[in-house]
Design a protein around this motif. Structure first.
Motif, PDB file in Angstrom:
ATOM      1  N   VAL A 150     -12.093  -4.799   5.155  1.00  0.00           N
ATOM      2  CA  VAL A 150     -11.426  -6.075   5.409  1.00  0.00           C
ATOM      3  C   VAL A 150     -10.407  -6.345   4.297  1.00  0.00           C
ATOM      4  CG1 VAL A 150     -11.732  -8.582   5.534  1.00  0.00           C
ATOM      5  CG2 VAL A 150     -13.328  -7.065   6.728  1.00  0.00           C
ATOM      6  N   LYS A 151     -10.826  -6.114   3.073  1.00  0.00           N
ATOM      7  CA  LYS A 151      -9.920  -6.309   1.932  1.00  0.00           C
ATOM      8  C   LYS A 151      -8.729  -5.360   2.022  1.00  0.00           C
ATOM      9  CE  LYS A 151     -10.150  -6.643  -3.120  1.00  0.00           C
ATOM     10  NZ  LYS A 151     -11.044  -6.541  -4.297  1.00  0.00           N
ATOM     11  N   MET A 152      -8.987  -4.120   2.439  1.00  0.00           N
ATOM     12  CA  MET A 152      -7.910  -3.144   2.589  1.00  0.00           C
ATOM     13  C   MET A 152      -6.915  -3.583   3.653  1.00  0.00           C
ATOM     14  SD  MET A 152      -6.728  -0.596   4.817  1.00  0.00           S
ATOM     15  CE  MET A 152      -8.135  -0.181   5.822  1.00  0.00           C
ATOM     16  N   VAL A 153      -7.426  -4.060   4.796  1.00  0.00           N
ATOM     17  CA  VAL A 153      -6.555  -4.502   5.892  1.00  0.00           C
ATOM     18  C   VAL A 153      -5.680  -5.675   5.436  1.00  0.00           C
ATOM     19  CG1 VAL A 153      -6.565  -5.647   8.143  1.00  0.00           C
ATOM     20  CG2 VAL A 153      -8.006  -3.646   7.768  1.00  0.00           C
ATOM     21  N   LEU A 154      -6.270  -6.636   4.740  1.00  0.00           N
ATOM     22  CA  LEU A 154      -5.508  -7.776   4.244  1.00  0.00           C
ATOM     23  C   LEU A 154      -4.423  -7.340   3.266  1.00  0.00           C
ATOM     24  CD1 LEU A 154      -8.456 -10.273   3.631  1.00  0.00           C
ATOM     25  CD2 LEU A 154      -6.579 -10.624   5.258  1.00  0.00           C
ATOM     26  N   SER A 155      -4.772  -6.426   2.373  1.00  0.00           N
ATOM     27  CA  SER A 155      -3.820  -5.973   1.358  1.00  0.00           C
ATOM     28  C   SER A 155      -2.719  -5.109   1.957  1.00  0.00           C
ATOM     29  CB  SER A 155      -4.560  -5.191   0.260  1.00  0.00           C
ATOM     30  OG  SER A 155      -5.505  -6.001  -0.399  1.00  0.00           O
ATOM     31  N   TYR A 156      -3.093  -4.212   2.869  1.00  0.00           N
ATOM     32  CA  TYR A 156      -2.115  -3.282   3.449  1.00  0.00           C
ATOM     33  C   TYR A 156      -1.064  -4.013   4.280  1.00  0.00           C
ATOM     34  CZ  TYR A 156      -0.241   0.819   5.844  1.00  0.00           C
ATOM     35  OH  TYR A 156       0.600   1.789   6.332  1.00  0.00           O
ATOM     36  N   THR A 157      -1.471  -5.091   4.949  1.00  0.00           N
ATOM     37  CA  THR A 157      -0.552  -5.798   5.835  1.00  0.00           C
ATOM     38  C   THR A 157       0.173  -6.963   5.161  1.00  0.00           C
ATOM     39  OG1 THR A 157      -2.391  -7.164   6.643  1.00  0.00           O
ATOM     40  CG2 THR A 157      -1.834  -5.191   7.925  1.00  0.00           C
ATOM     41  N   ALA A 158      -0.217  -7.299   3.937  1.00  0.00           N
ATOM     42  CA  ALA A 158       0.442  -8.403   3.232  1.00  0.00           C
ATOM     43  C   ALA A 158       1.927  -8.106   3.057  1.00  0.00           C
ATOM     44  CB  ALA A 158      -0.219  -8.624   1.872  1.00  0.00           C
ATOM     45  N   GLN A 159       2.735  -9.151   3.072  1.00  0.00           N
ATOM     46  CA  GLN A 159       4.185  -9.011   2.965  1.00  0.00           C
ATOM     47  C   GLN A 159       4.643  -9.420   1.576  1.00  0.00           C
ATOM     48  OE1 GLN A 159       5.155 -11.549   6.353  1.00  0.00           O
ATOM     49  NE2 GLN A 159       5.663  -9.743   7.564  1.00  0.00           N
ATOM     50  N   GLN A 160       5.308  -8.489   0.887  1.00  0.00           N
ATOM     51  CA  GLN A 160       5.731  -8.756  -0.482  1.00  0.00           C
ATOM     52  C   GLN A 160       6.822  -9.812  -0.537  1.00  0.00           C
ATOM     53  OE1 GLN A 160       6.773  -5.115  -2.461  1.00  0.00           O
ATOM     54  NE2 GLN A 160       4.646  -4.488  -2.692  1.00  0.00           N
ATOM     55  N   ILE A 161       6.732 -10.641  -1.570  1.00  0.00           N
ATOM     56  CA  ILE A 161       7.738 -11.657  -1.835  1.00  0.00           C
ATOM     57  C   ILE A 161       8.748 -11.069  -2.809  1.00  0.00           C
ATOM     58  CG2 ILE A 161       8.164 -13.962  -2.779  1.00  0.00           C
ATOM     59  CD1 ILE A 161       5.305 -14.675  -1.933  1.00  0.00           C
ATOM     60  N   VAL A 180      -4.744  -8.566  11.917  1.00  0.00           N
ATOM     61  CA  VAL A 180      -5.561  -8.466  13.134  1.00  0.00           C
ATOM     62  C   VAL A 180      -5.158  -7.257  13.956  1.00  0.00           C
ATOM     63  CG1 VAL A 180      -6.102  -9.602  15.323  1.00  0.00           C
ATOM     64  CG2 VAL A 180      -6.096 -10.927  13.205  1.00  0.00           C
ATOM     65  N   ARG A 181      -3.864  -6.995  14.069  1.00  0.00           N
ATOM     66  CA  ARG A 181      -3.397  -5.832  14.833  1.00  0.00           C
ATOM     67  C   ARG A 181      -3.902  -4.538  14.211  1.00  0.00           C
ATOM     68  NH1 ARG A 181       2.924  -6.249  15.796  1.00  0.00           N
ATOM     69  NH2 ARG A 181       2.473  -4.278  16.852  1.00  0.00           N
ATOM     70  N   LEU A 182      -3.879  -4.456  12.877  1.00  0.00           N
ATOM     71  CA  LEU A 182      -4.374  -3.256  12.216  1.00  0.00           C
ATOM     72  C   LEU A 182      -5.880  -3.124  12.387  1.00  0.00           C
ATOM     73  CD1 LEU A 182      -3.995  -0.772  10.427  1.00  0.00           C
ATOM     74  CD2 LEU A 182      -4.095  -2.277   8.425  1.00  0.00           C
ATOM     75  N   ALA A 183      -6.605  -4.232  12.264  1.00  0.00           N
ATOM     76  CA  ALA A 183      -8.068  -4.190  12.380  1.00  0.00           C
ATOM     77  C   ALA A 183      -8.497  -3.629  13.730  1.00  0.00           C
ATOM     78  CB  ALA A 183      -8.643  -5.589  12.180  1.00  0.00           C
ATOM     79  N   ARG A 184      -7.742  -3.945  14.768  1.00  0.00           N
ATOM     80  CA  ARG A 184      -8.111  -3.507  16.116  1.00  0.00           C
ATOM     81  C   ARG A 184      -8.060  -1.992  16.294  1.00  0.00           C
ATOM     82  NH1 ARG A 184      -4.649  -8.274  18.962  1.00  0.00           N
ATOM     83  NH2 ARG A 184      -6.310  -9.838  19.077  1.00  0.00           N
ATOM     84  N   ILE A 185      -7.276  -1.306  15.469  1.00  0.00           N
ATOM     85  CA  ILE A 185      -7.167   0.147  15.656  1.00  0.00           C
ATOM     86  C   ILE A 185      -7.887   0.948  14.571  1.00  0.00           C
ATOM     87  CG2 ILE A 185      -5.035  -0.039  16.972  1.00  0.00           C
ATOM     88  CD1 ILE A 185      -3.536   0.874  14.467  1.00  0.00           C
TER      89      ILE A 185
END
Length: 205
Positions: A150-161, A180-185
């Protein structure tokens, strides 16, 4: 167990200067999803978002002391990510003392037919629940994910400022749709015996 924590609101010293290394317990826990705060300026666009000045910055400065009295600091890169946390609107309790003592927090009824009083809240403690909610959505999309995934999914999909360093924003700003899209696959058959290097995704993005 999935644990998220606010980074804290110590991004400035008492003179108003930017400071680093002020993420304390429980945000300094390595396994925690530590969340800093951004200001979206009440717009839907992300190109004007910034990390708030008060959001605590890494690295963590926890330490242990050896037999010679020397401190060994962990210097973990935190926060893990950031999420909106400036002047968000929440329901206020009737006759709220906090709102009464801080009239600028009052945000009207929010157009509610029940006239529920609303108030503005700011801080990393406001940002952290957004990530908790996002984590729930991720687990709803894929209940087999471990806390680390879960932590990986949140970090991988975060958008850099733009123009913000990693000790201020971590991986970037929360991106719920992407997470959510990444978690599904992510594969649902992963377990402790899964070989190192095994693909994590059931398909490609």
């Amino acid at each position: 167990m999935l644990f998220r924590s606010a980074a804290g609101n110590d991004g400035k010293d008492r003179f108003g200067r930017k400071q680093y290394g002020a993420i304390h317990s429980p945000g300094n826990e390595p396994s925690a999803i530590t969340v800093g705060a951004t200001n979206s300026f009440s717009t839907d666009a992300r190109n004007d978002d910034v990390v708030t000045t008060y959001s605590s910055r890494g690295p963590t400065r926890s330490y242990w002391t050896d037999d010679r009295g020397i401190n060994h600091y962990d210097n973990l890169i935190k926060p893990d990510l950031v999420a909106p946390g400036n002047k968000l609107v929440f329901a206020a309790s009737p006759n709220s003392l906090l709102e009464a003592e801080n009239p600028t927090f009052e945000a009207g009824s929010g157009g509610s037919k029940t006239k529920q009083p609303m108030m503005y809240m700011s801080g990393t403690s406001v940002s952290a629940p957004l990530v908790a909610g996002a984590s729930a959505l991720i687990l709803q999309a894929n209940p087999n994910l471990t806390p680390n995934l879960v932590k990986m999914v949140l970090s991988y999909t975060a958008q850099q400022i733009k123009d913000v360093n990693i000790l201020e924003q971590g991986a970037g700003q929360l991106n719920i749709e992407g997470a959510v899209r990444l978690a599904r696959i992510v594969r649902t058959d992963l377990n402790n015996s899964t070989l190192l290097g095994t693909p994590l995704l059931a398909t490609v993005l």
